[in-house]
Design an enzyme around this catalytic site. Structure first.
Site, short mmCIF file in Angstrom:
data_model
loop_
_atom_site.label_atom_id
_atom_site.label_comp_id
_atom_site.label_asym_id
_atom_site.label_seq_id
_atom_site.Cartn_x
_atom_site.Cartn_y
_atom_site.Cartn_z
N GLU A 85 -0.15 -9.05 -1.22
CA GLU A 85 -0.77 -8.51 0.00
C GLU A 85 -1.97 -7.64 -0.37
O GLU A 85 -2.09 -6.48 0.03
CB GLU A 85 0.22 -7.73 0.88
CG GLU A 85 -0.25 -7.58 2.31
CD GLU A 85 0.68 -6.72 3.17
OE1 GLU A 85 0.94 -5.57 2.78
OE2 GLU A 85 1.13 -7.19 4.21
N HIS A 87 6.09 4.77 13.43
CA HIS A 87 6.41 5.57 12.25
C HIS A 87 5.19 6.03 11.47
O HIS A 87 5.33 6.74 10.47
CB HIS A 87 7.31 4.77 11.30
CG HIS A 87 6.57 3.69 10.56
ND1 HIS A 87 6.04 3.89 9.31
CD2 HIS A 87 6.23 2.44 10.90
CE1 HIS A 87 5.43 2.78 8.92
NE2 HIS A 87 5.52 1.89 9.87
N HIS A 92 12.72 4.93 13.66
CA HIS A 92 12.51 5.20 12.24
C HIS A 92 13.19 6.53 11.90
O HIS A 92 13.11 7.47 12.70
CB HIS A 92 11.00 5.30 11.96
CG HIS A 92 10.65 5.17 10.52
ND1 HIS A 92 10.68 6.24 9.67
CD2 HIS A 92 10.30 4.09 9.77
CE1 HIS A 92 10.34 5.83 8.45
NE2 HIS A 92 10.11 4.53 8.49
N ARG A 135 2.33 7.94 9.74
CA ARG A 135 2.10 9.36 9.51
C ARG A 135 0.94 9.90 10.33
O ARG A 135 0.97 11.01 10.82
CB ARG A 135 1.75 9.60 8.03
CG ARG A 135 2.92 9.88 7.17
CD ARG A 135 2.46 9.97 5.72
NE ARG A 135 3.57 9.67 4.84
CZ ARG A 135 4.35 10.59 4.29
NH1 ARG A 135 4.16 11.85 4.52
NH2 ARG A 135 5.34 10.24 3.50
N ASP A 139 0.80 -1.22 0.00
CA ASP A 139 0.00 0.00 0.00
C ASP A 139 0.83 1.27 0.00
O ASP A 139 0.38 2.32 0.47
CB ASP A 139 -0.90 -0.02 1.24
CG ASP A 139 -0.12 -0.31 2.52
OD1 ASP A 139 1.11 -0.08 2.52
OD2 ASP A 139 -0.73 -0.76 3.50
N GLU A 183 -2.04 5.06 3.18
CA GLU A 183 -1.96 3.69 2.67
C GLU A 183 -3.32 3.10 2.30
O GLU A 183 -3.44 2.32 1.36
CB GLU A 183 -1.27 2.78 3.70
CG GLU A 183 0.22 3.03 3.87
CD GLU A 183 0.55 4.09 4.91
OE1 GLU A 183 -0.38 4.81 5.36
OE2 GLU A 183 1.72 4.24 5.27
N1 UDP Z 1 11.95 -3.78 10.79
C1 UDP Z 1 13.33 -3.88 10.65
N2 UDP Z 1 14.13 -3.09 11.45
C2 UDP Z 1 13.63 -2.20 12.35
C3 UDP Z 1 12.21 -2.10 12.47
C4 UDP Z 1 11.40 -2.90 11.67
O1 UDP Z 1 13.83 -4.68 9.85
O2 UDP Z 1 14.41 -1.52 13.02
C5 UDP Z 1 11.09 -4.61 9.92
C6 UDP Z 1 10.01 -5.38 10.61
O3 UDP Z 1 10.45 -6.66 10.99
C7 UDP Z 1 8.91 -5.45 9.58
C8 UDP Z 1 9.12 -4.22 8.74
O4 UDP Z 1 10.41 -3.73 9.04
O5 UDP Z 1 9.05 -6.60 8.72
C9 UDP Z 1 8.06 -3.21 9.05
O6 UDP Z 1 8.38 -2.01 8.50
P1 UDP Z 1 7.62 -0.67 8.89
O7 UDP Z 1 7.17 -0.77 10.31
O8 UDP Z 1 8.55 0.44 8.51
O9 UDP Z 1 6.41 -0.61 7.87
P2 UDP Z 1 4.93 -1.18 7.89
O10 UDP Z 1 5.01 -2.66 8.07
O11 UDP Z 1 4.19 -0.48 8.97
O12 UDP Z 1 4.41 -0.82 6.54
#
Ligand code: UDP
Length: 376
Positions: free
Chosen positions: A120, A215, A247, A217, A98, A134
């Site tokens: 997904e 993180h 982040h 928004r 997304d 998203e």
């Molecule tokens: N993640 C990582 N290092 C970190 C924090 C998160 O590798 O310091 C991984 C986590 O395991 C997950 C992904 O990043 O698979 C999630 O990313 P994020 O939270 O940025 O995005 P969202 O999933 O909310 O779109």
């Protein structure tokens, strides 16, 4: 045999984590030629995943600009990705999730009448401002996609409600579980991969560990302030340590700097690469997050996850009992964490490993379906 060219597009850390297993599985299909294009919407975080997954992108648009607006980012993505498609002439395009990259990639493909596979697909919160932007990004991909790879039955049902052809919807599981299991296997074979977290384990000295990420928004501003105050109150307890990979978005760091300052048991560290983050998930007792991917990974490891959001498009973790929505209300966050710390029954009820999001075979299923479609 003429191979069909598949162009896989991604730009952020979570897309890279969720797509590297797909890239590998597609590459195993003799009927397919795989090309990868990164937009580098999140440069540093993306590169961490590419390095671990041993993935060298064929095309790197490097579109990251400091402080870029969503309008400018979307415009540059649409133009840049369209030019890549004109040069590469793929037979189909794969996008994930997304992000602005996924939305612009699908739209650029549509303008060229190229079929799109959406990995997904079908996640919906029902609220266009949670998560923002998203929820609308993914809704824009839905009417364009030819293949909808839904991670769960709930996601497939959401797509059917939007009158997507049921024959085009495939429930595959979420590829994040493929990535998680693959990474755990890598760590088991080579513990040095995540050894950087050993000092954290040593420093715990019997304290319980809360792993924090934030993180979103829509949490910037008031929400982030409440999260910072809640972290401060949790850190007042001496029996707890908080590990907080930050982040890089300045909207997170500036609030945490101003409101938290330095505290001996709040370990604010740069973003962890994926094996180290997986290790942190294994080590921790409780996860406090507004992340989507982390909500999917924590249940697989039996870690209670408190989700700092008002809604979730991932109700499966809540239904399985491993996730709970706590919003961004300071008192609620603190009281839910304290309940888990102090009430072993409440903790045990949530800390059961479930895999509502997949069995680790999602990428193989996706690759087979795409390869088989060409044989028709
Ligand atoms: N993640 C990582 N290092 C970190 C924090 C998160 O590798 O310091 C991984 C986590 O395991 C997950 C992904 O990043 O698979 C999630 O990313 P994020 O939270 O940025 O995005 P969202 O999933 O909310 O779109």
């Amino acid at each position: 045999m003429t191979q069909r060219t598949v162009l896989v597009i991604f730009g952020t850390r979570p897309e890279a984590i969720k797509l590297f297993p797909v890239v590998r599985a597609l590459a195993d299909q003799p009927a397919l030629r795989v090309r990868t294009c990164v937009t580098a919407q999140h440069r540093g975080l993306l590169d961490q995943v590419l390095a671990i997954a041993d993935l060298a992108p064929d095309i790197d648009l490097d579109l990251m600009e400091p402080g870029q607006t969503l309008d400018r980012l979307t415009a540059r993505l649409l133009t840049g990705l369209g030019e890549v498609m004109d040069a590469e002439r793929p037979d189909l395009v794969v996008v994930q999730g997304d992000t602005a990259t996924a939305m612009a990639g699908a739209l650029a493909a549509y303008y060229r009448k190229l079929p799109v596979a959406h990995v997904e697909a079908g996640l919906r919160s029902g609220d266009i401002y949670h998560p923002w932007p998203e929820e609308v990004n993914r809704r824009i991909v839905a009417p364009i996609a030819t293949w909808h790879f839904a991670p769960t039955d709930t996601a497939a049902e959401a797509l059917r409600r939007e009158t997507i052809d049921p024959a085009a919807i495939h429930v595959t599981g979420n590829t994040v579980i493929d990535a998680l299991l693959w990474t755990q296997g890598r760590i088991a074979a080579d513990p040095m991969l995540a050894a950087g977290l050993d000092p954290i384990a040593d420093r715990l000295a019997g304290r319980r560990l809360v792993l924090v990420t934030t993180h979103r928004r829509e949490n910037f501003g008031d929400g982030m302030g409440a999260i910072a105050r809640a972290i401060g109150r949790i850190a007042d307890r001496e029996d707890v340590a908080l590990l907080f990979p930050m982040h890089p978005n300045p909207s997170v760091g500036s609030v945490m700097d101003a409101m938290l300052g330095e505290r001996g048991n709040v370990w604010r560290i740069p973003p962890l690469d994926y094996p180290h983050f997986v290790r942190a998930l294994e080590l921790c007792d409780i996860v406090l997050t507004d992340s989507g991917g982390v909500q999917e990974e924590a249940p697989a490891l039996g870690k209670p996850v408190l989700v700092m959001r008002e809604t979730t498009e991932r109700p499966e973790g809540v239904a399985a009992g491993t996730a709970r929505l706590v919003g961004t209300d300071e008192n609620r966050i603190v009281s839910e964490v304290f309940t888990l710390l102090d009430n072993s029954g409440a903790y045990a009820a949530m800390a059961r490993a479930h895999n509502p999001f997949g069995d680790g075979q999602a990428a193989t299923r996706i690759a087979r379906i795409i390869a088989d479609a060409g044989r028709a």
